[in-house]
Every structure is written in C-alpha cells, then in structure tokens.
Design an enzyme around this catalytic site. Structure first.
Site, PDB file in Angstrom:
ATOM      1  N   ASP A  96       0.842  -1.192   0.000  1.00 35.03           N
ATOM      2  CA  ASP A  96       0.000   0.000   0.000  1.00 35.03           C
ATOM      3  C   ASP A  96       0.884   1.251   0.000  1.00 35.03           C
ATOM      4  OD1 ASP A  96      -2.120   1.773   0.517  1.00 35.03           O
ATOM      5  OD2 ASP A  96      -3.091   0.390   1.923  1.00 35.03           O
ATOM      6  N   ASP A 196      -2.900   4.774  -2.265  1.00 37.93           N
ATOM      7  CA  ASP A 196      -3.818   5.481  -1.374  1.00 37.93           C
ATOM      8  C   ASP A 196      -4.217   6.837  -1.985  1.00 37.93           C
ATOM      9  OD1 ASP A 196      -4.930   5.490   1.413  1.00 37.93           O
ATOM     10  OD2 ASP A 196      -3.735   7.302   1.596  1.00 37.93           O
ATOM     11  N   GLU A 246      -6.970   4.098  -5.121  1.00 40.04           N
ATOM     12  CA  GLU A 246      -8.119   4.508  -4.319  1.00 40.04           C
ATOM     13  C   GLU A 246      -8.500   5.911  -4.756  1.00 40.04           C
ATOM     14  OE1 GLU A 246      -9.476   5.113   0.326  1.00 40.04           O
ATOM     15  OE2 GLU A 246      -7.584   5.899  -0.382  1.00 40.04           O
ATOM     16  N   HIS A 320     -11.006  -1.140   5.422  1.00 36.34           N
ATOM     17  CA  HIS A 320     -10.666  -0.696   6.786  1.00 36.34           C
ATOM     18  C   HIS A 320     -11.204   0.693   7.105  1.00 36.34           C
ATOM     19  CE1 HIS A 320      -7.857   1.135   4.105  1.00 36.34           C
ATOM     20  NE2 HIS A 320      -7.451   1.953   5.052  1.00 36.34           N
ATOM     21  N   ASP A 321     -11.854   1.334   6.143  1.00 35.41           N
ATOM     22  CA  ASP A 321     -12.446   2.656   6.388  1.00 35.41           C
ATOM     23  C   ASP A 321     -13.965   2.588   6.455  1.00 35.41           C
ATOM     24  OD1 ASP A 321      -9.927   3.860   6.209  1.00 35.41           O
ATOM     25  OD2 ASP A 321     -10.118   4.199   4.056  1.00 35.41           O
TER      26      ASP A 321
HETATM   27  O1  TEU Z   1      -8.651   6.837   2.835  1.00 30.93           O
HETATM   28  C1  TEU Z   1      -9.103   7.931   2.119  1.00 30.93           C
HETATM   29  C2  TEU Z   1     -10.403   8.519   2.460  1.00 30.93           C
HETATM   30  O2  TEU Z   1     -10.704   9.558   1.961  1.00 30.93           O
HETATM   31  C3  TEU Z   1     -11.365   7.891   3.378  1.00 30.93           C
HETATM   32  O3  TEU Z   1     -11.096   6.673   3.855  1.00 30.93           O
HETATM   33  C4  TEU Z   1     -11.542   8.775   4.537  1.00 30.93           C
HETATM   34  O4  TEU Z   1     -10.618   8.442   5.527  1.00 30.93           O
HETATM   35  C5  TEU Z   1     -12.910   8.646   5.131  1.00 30.93           C
HETATM   36  O5  TEU Z   1     -13.808   8.156   4.237  1.00 30.93           O
HETATM   37  C6  TEU Z   1     -13.363  10.012   5.552  1.00 30.93           C
HETATM   38  O6  TEU Z   1     -14.646   9.934   6.029  1.00 30.93           O
HETATM   39  C7  TEU Z   1      -7.306   6.478   2.743  1.00 30.93           C
HETATM   40  C8  TEU Z   1      -7.032   5.310   3.656  1.00 30.93           C
HETATM   41  O7  TEU Z   1      -7.755   4.207   3.213  1.00 30.93           O
HETATM   42  C9  TEU Z   1      -7.348   5.729   5.052  1.00 30.93           C
HETATM   43  O8  TEU Z   1      -7.252   4.682   5.963  1.00 30.93           O
HETATM   44  C10 TEU Z   1      -6.408   6.848   5.413  1.00 30.93           C
HETATM   45  O9  TEU Z   1      -6.734   7.361   6.662  1.00 30.93           O
HETATM   46  C11 TEU Z   1      -6.464   7.984   4.392  1.00 30.93           C
HETATM   47  O10 TEU Z   1      -6.423   7.526   3.055  1.00 30.93           O
HETATM   48  C12 TEU Z   1      -5.267   8.884   4.566  1.00 30.93           C
HETATM   49  O11 TEU Z   1      -4.108   8.233   4.180  1.00 30.93           O
END
Ligand code: TEU
Length: 544
Positions: A96, A196, A246, A320-321
C-alpha cells in the site's frame, strides 16, 4: 502477471489480522502464519495495509519511512519471508503506497521544518498571517486543512490529519523519490500495489477558497493527475503488475482513464459513491436509511459506463475505512447468514475484480461499542468532539459512530471462539465483539452452510467461469428498489443474478424456464420455473 479478472483480492488490515508476539497488535509474522487459511480460501492476491515506519497517528497511513518496517509489525526479514511464503502458495502481495502525504515525522518534513528549501519544496507551504489560512479547505478528518508553522511564518497543507502533510507532486524531485520507493518494493518480489487516495495528488497551481464546498472540487482528479500516474507507471515498469488506485470522490470519466489499459495508468480503481447511499445529504456524520434505488442506479451507472469504455472496477463493500456490510445493508440480527451471503454474491458477480476485506468472509459485524473510550480512530475521536460541540447529545454522537466509525471495520479477525478470538495472547489494541463466540473461522470451517464456505464457492466459481470473470453485464428490474438483478453473458452462456435486498418476500414475473440454479443462499434453492419468489434476503443465480 496472473489474470486479474478471474482473481479475488484479499485485504489484510495488518494491525488487526494476527498477533504473533502477544503485544496485542497484528504483525507480519502473524500474517505469514495464516497463509494456509488464505490459500484454502482461494484468493490470488493479498493487499496488505501499510506496515512501514510510522508514528501511527493514522494507523500507518502516516508514513515516516517508506522503505523500512515499523518495529511494531516486525522486521525487513519478516516482510521478505512473508513475500516468499505467499509466493510458495501461489499468492501475490500488493503493498500500500501512501503517496499523497507523508507523516510530519518523515525526514523530508523534518528538514523542511528546519527551513531547508529543497525539502520545503517537497510539501505545499504557503505564506500567510497566523490567523488566516491560505484557503478555507477542510481536512477530511475535520477542521481546516492548513497548519501554521510560526518559526517559518508559513502554512502547510494537510488534507488528512495535521500529522499527514501533503506532498508537492509538481516538484519532479518528489516524483523521483516516490519512484524509488516503488522500485525498492518491486525488487523484493511483490506483485502489485495499491495507491492510497492517488487521485488527490495533483493540486491546482492557484489555490482559492471554495465558496460552495470543502475544497475537494479543486484537487480531486486534479490538473496533472493522469500525467503523473502515467509517468510513475512508465518509469517504474509496473504496467504489467496488478495496481489499484483509491479514488476519493472521483468521476466515472476519470476512472475510465485511470483504468483503461490503453492509458497505461492502473489496472483498476476503487470508487465510493455506492457507499454513500446512507449518508444524509451526502454527509457521512448524518444518518439515513440506505436508499436502495440509489444504490442500484449508482452501481448500474458505474458498471455500464466502465464496460462501455473498457475501464475496470474493483468491486467491494468493505475495507478498513468502512463499517461492516452485513450490519449496514443486511440484517445482522434476523437474517445474518442469509443477508451476508446475498451481499457476497451480489458484489462478487458484478463486472470487476472483487476485494474481500478480512472477516467479511465470516460475516463479521459492527461491534456496537457503547462508549467513546472504545474508539481508537483519529477520525472518530475528532468527529465525536465536533458533533458534541455542534450540540449533539452523547447518545446521538455515539449512535452515529456506531454506524459510521472506521473502527467498525478494524476489530480483530475472529479466528476462534476462545479468549480474544485467537487474535492475540495479550490484550488486543481494540475491543473484540462478543459475537466472536459464533462468528469465527474455526466454527465456520466445520459448517458446510457457513458464510465462509459460501465465499469459497464464489471465489472458485470465478476461476471456473469466464462469464463471471469477463462476461458482459446488463441490469434487470431497474425500477424495482427491492431487488438488485443483472445478467452476465458471453459466448459460453448466461447467468441471471437476483438479490432480494429486503426482509420481505419479493415476487418477480421472470421466466427462467430452461435455466438451472447455479447458486443460492437458502438450502432449498428453487429450480427454474416461470416466475420467481425471493425469500427475505434471498439470492439466486440461474445459469443457461
Ligand atoms: O482513505 C481515504 C479517504 O478519503 C477515506 O477513507 C476517509 O478516511 C474517510 O472516508 C473520511 O470519512 C485512505 C485510507 O484508506 C485511510 O485509511 C487513510 O486514513 C487515508 O487515506 C489517509 O491516508
């Protein structure tokens, strides 16, 4: 490269998969020890979330050294052993790459803070007075996206946490540094990369206030993003590896460009529009019952649009989000097993490469934490305070977190019904839900009708059927919000997939004479007949 169209990709949230040394945190050796489980499940690739040196303010998405392993996850030898052991089992690793920003503890940022011009140019610094940020843009984790540095008399941009400073991709030196990171890991024998929030890397030259939004319209799919991606892929020679970007708040038009093979950018893209159908007025922190008609039409628009222009989707419900899908679009109380299987079939049979997030194959649920002290995620703790300061009661704020927090997806993998679910011999870094007593690998392995065994079937089917892997898609019953239905077809034949998204019976006037049932989620799936009756959360796949 393996064929990514008939592949299934398994996402491991390293911190929550398997602890090997009793410190309560998942680690690389823990992952290695569970490779046989993944081989048996049948997955082709593992996307492993960041395990690089990090102060862990965002659980590793705040990287302080891209080419070193954080001691809490293990060592470089452990990483190499994991890659080799996975390869022995026919599984490729995807690492990642968090390239939109670095941790403020990264050496580049530390040197920038010392006023070294070279490194200040690695980031997005702007002049300004201490009381007026350069723009009104908002951080995705709450608050203004700029932080003032008194001794430099400048502000730096952070679209995420204040400890995640955005990199300046317009500086060619930054792009060269990041290419070196790719080459470093590529040489270690991995087979792919996940990038990411890669569609946020290109900011406009002139930064201006956003009078109608939070600023995202200026930097999302920004001015040079395609050019920079092409350059990165070309100069690191990763066009033949499996890559996924992403894409935050992206557009179909851009995703076609990111993933059309002729563009030589990425293999596929994650987009998130279908996971906002339960946001009130598009706001994550305002609850709304899922709008199934909207879900259907978003999936259809993206599937048809990508198909038409030769783009390729990563198809997924969980990561994971995100909260757990069975708690979100299914019914984790009354139809836990049925709805988890229905959601599985629904997403795995779409056109695209399916991603399976650890524990999704068990039907893991949101934990339902009763108090703010249970939450660890920086976004959750920030927004709890924001919601409270905006007048929400404790109970209201907790109810919203219980549905929306990223920690919902981050509870440890449930391996068995024992203490701490077999995840750790110590105290887990985050509380494991009680339901691990029956939702766990050990129990579900033994049960032929389990959610786990259903996923296994779906993964195997994709390998056997070119219709699933690469057939065309067309949607059915577009106006009926209760069912999501589609057909997949090619010269080998046709599948018809019906998914009941409700807890009620649904009757369809569908002529499936001449079709046979390929898969269902009730024991006694009906054979073909004129007209179909779908039971609560029933999924049936017919084949001709
Ligand atoms: O996530 C990007 C992102 O915009 C969303 O996951 C966001 O954290 C959430 O929807 C806001 O409500 C990526 C990664 O997957 C995440 O874990 C990280 O925190 C983020 O980038 C920053 O690197």
């Amino acid at each position: 490269m393996r064929n990514f169209k008939n592949s299934t990709i398994y996402q491991i949230y390293t911190k929550s998969f398997q602890d090997s040394n009793g410190d309560g945190l998942g680690d690389l050796n823990g992952v290695t020890s569970r490779l046989d489980y993944l081989k048996e499940l049948g997955v082709d690739y593992i996307w492993l979330t960041p395990f690089f040196v990090s102060p862990m303010n965002d659980n590793g998405y705040d990287v302080a050294d891209y080419t070193a392993v954080d001691p809490s996850f293990g060592t470089m030898e452990d990483a190499c052993r994991l890659i080799a052991e996975a390869k022995l089992r026919g599984i490729g690793l995807m690492f990642d790459m968090v390239f939109n920003h670095t941790s403020t503890e990264h050496e580049w940022f530390l040197r920038a803070m010392k006023g070294e011009e070279k490194y200040m140019n690695y980031y997005i610094f702007r002049d300004g007075s201490p009381d007026l940020p350069p723009t009104n843009w908002e951080s995705k984790f709450g608050g203004n996206a700029w932080e003032y540095v008194p001794h430099l008399k400048k502000w730096y941009l952070h679209l995420f946490d204040v400890t995640q400073a955005d990199l300046n991709w317009d500086n060619p030196e930054v792009r060269e540094e990041l290419k070196k990171v790719i080459l470093f890991w590529k040489e270690k024998g991995i087979e792919g990369f996940r990038f990411d929030v890669v569609n946020l890397i290109s900011k406009p030259e002139q930064l201006e206030n956003d009078e109608i939004g939070d600023g995202r319209r200026f930097y999302t799919d920004g001015p040079h993003v395609h050019e920079y991606l092409k350059e990165l892929v070309r100069d690191t020679g990763i066009a033949d590896m499996v890559t996924v970007g992403e894409m935050s708040s992206t557009s179909l038009e851009n995703c076609i460009r990111y993933s059309n093979p002729a563009e030589k950018e990425l293999s596929m893209v994650f987009s998130f529009h279908h996971l906002k159908v339960d946001y009130r007025d598009g706001k994550k922190w305002e609850l709304k019952a899922p709008d199934y008609q909207e879900l259907k039409s978003l999936l259809e628009t993206w599937q048809m649009g990508m198909q038409k222009a030769n783009g390729w989707n990563a198809v997924f419900w969980c990561n994971h989000d995100q909260p757990r899908i069975v708690s979100r679009l299914g019914d984790d109380q009354n139809y836990w097993k049925e709805s988890a299987k229905m959601l599985a079939a629904c997403i795995h049979l779409l056109r695209g490469t399916p991603y399976l997030f650890q524990g999704e194959e068990l039907g893991m649920t949101n934990p339902g934490y009763p108090d703010i002290t249970y939450y660890k995620d920086v976004e959750s703790t920030n927004y709890y305070e924001i919601m409270r300061s905006q007048g929400k009661t404790k109970a209201e704020a907790l109810q919203i977190l219980a549905a929306r927090s990223r920690d919902n997806g981050r509870t440890p993998m449930q391996w068995n019904g024992g203490k701490e679910a077999g995840f750790t011999e110590g105290t887990p870094w985050i509380t494991i839900p009680q339901n691990h007593e029956y939702i766990n690998v050990e129990t579900e392995k033994e049960d032929e009708t389990s959610i786990l065994n259903y996923y296994k079937k779906l993964i195997a089917l994709r390998k056997e059927s070119s219709i699933i892997a690469d057939g065309k898609i067309e949607f059915l019953y577009q106006e009926n919000p209760d069912v999501l239905a589609y057909r997949r077809f090619n010269e080998q034949g046709e599948l018809r997939v019906f998914n009941n998204f409700t807890g009620q019976k649904v009757v369809l006037e569908e002529n499936v004479a001449g079709y046979a049932v390929l898969l269902g989620n009730y024991e006694d799936a009906q054979e073909s007949q004129a007209g179909i009756v779908l039971r609560p959360y029933e999924t049936v796949v017919y084949r001709k």
